[in-house]
Design a protein around this motif. Structure first.
Motif, PDB file in Angstrom:
ATOM      1  N   GLU A  44      48.752  50.831  94.276  1.00 30.75           N
ATOM      2  CA  GLU A  44      48.195  50.477  93.157  1.00 30.75           C
ATOM      3  C   GLU A  44      48.881  49.091  92.620  1.00 30.75           C
ATOM      4  O   GLU A  44      49.651  48.755  93.015  1.00 30.75           O
ATOM      5  N   GLY A 111      48.675  46.504  83.431  1.00 31.73           N
ATOM      6  CA  GLY A 111      48.028  45.704  83.765  1.00 31.73           C
ATOM      7  C   GLY A 111      46.710  45.654  82.828  1.00 31.73           C
ATOM      8  O   GLY A 111      46.141  44.397  82.249  1.00 31.73           O
ATOM      9  N   ASN A 112      46.357  46.675  82.153  1.00 29.48           N
ATOM     10  CA  ASN A 112      45.325  46.935  81.465  1.00 29.48           C
ATOM     11  C   ASN A 112      45.224  46.198  80.055  1.00 29.48           C
ATOM     12  O   ASN A 112      44.409  45.942  79.265  1.00 29.48           O
ATOM     13  N   ASN A 113      46.572  45.763  79.711  1.00 29.31           N
ATOM     14  CA  ASN A 113      46.941  45.210  78.600  1.00 29.31           C
ATOM     15  C   ASN A 113      46.652  43.692  78.512  1.00 29.31           C
ATOM     16  O   ASN A 113      46.551  42.925  77.429  1.00 29.31           O
ATOM     17  N   TYR A 114      46.345  42.942  79.700  1.00 28.92           N
ATOM     18  CA  TYR A 114      46.050  41.669  79.913  1.00 28.92           C
ATOM     19  C   TYR A 114      44.698  41.422  80.029  1.00 28.92           C
ATOM     20  O   TYR A 114      43.602  42.092  80.349  1.00 28.92           O
ATOM     21  N   ASN A 115      44.286  40.198  79.581  1.00 31.78           N
ATOM     22  CA  ASN A 115      43.005  39.650  79.615  1.00 31.78           C
ATOM     23  C   ASN A 115      42.518  38.776  80.414  1.00 31.78           C
ATOM     24  O   ASN A 115      41.254  38.528  80.897  1.00 31.78           O
ATOM     25  N   TRP A 117      43.363  36.813  84.481  1.00 30.70           N
ATOM     26  CA  TRP A 117      43.851  36.907  85.716  1.00 30.70           C
ATOM     27  C   TRP A 117      43.855  35.763  86.521  1.00 30.70           C
ATOM     28  O   TRP A 117      42.463  35.210  86.680  1.00 30.70           O
TER      29      TRP A 117
END
Length: 127
Positions: A44, A111-115, A117
């Motif tokens: 992951e 990671g889900n907090n980031y917009n 990549w």
């Protein structure tokens, strides 16, 4: 629109060092956090390090604490990850990410907090 481009990956022997760079265009004051994440094959995605842009506060995963250092150059819109004492288990694709929502430092490795990549840069550490 924020665009992130990573560079600096490569192959190195255990104990060696690499410095990853992330060129970030489109950043504004509303972009609060920059982070580095990694993902090895079959594993992951893992948050490695993050920096809160307004104050330079940093946060690290336990697995890299004392070996990796995240930093930023706001004038150049660059974020760096200095990686020392590399281990084979550090082998992964490394991604730069940006977040415009504020959240607490402990949440900065989620990671889900980031917009936004980047495309990633490969780091391979041989024993």
């Amino acid at each position: 629109q924020v665009q992130l481009v990573e560079s600096g990956g490569g192959s190195v022997q255990a104990g060696g060092s690499l410095r990853l760079s992330c060129a970030a265009s489109g950043l504004t004051y509303s972009t609060k956090f920059m982070g580095w994440f990694r993902q090895a094959p079959g594993k992951e995605r893992e948050g490695v390090a993050a920096i809160y842009r307004p104050t330079d506060s940093t946060y690290y995963a336990d697995s890299v604490k004392g070996r990796f250092t995240i930093s930023q150059d706001n004038a150049k819109k660059m974020v760096y990850l200095q990686m020392n004492s590399l281990k084979p288990e550090d082998t992964a694709m490394y991604y730069c990410a940006a977040a415009y929502r504020p959240f607490g430092l402990p949440d900065s490795l989620i990671g889900n907090n980031y917009n936004y990549w980047g495309q990633g840069t490969q780091v391979t550490v041989s024993s």
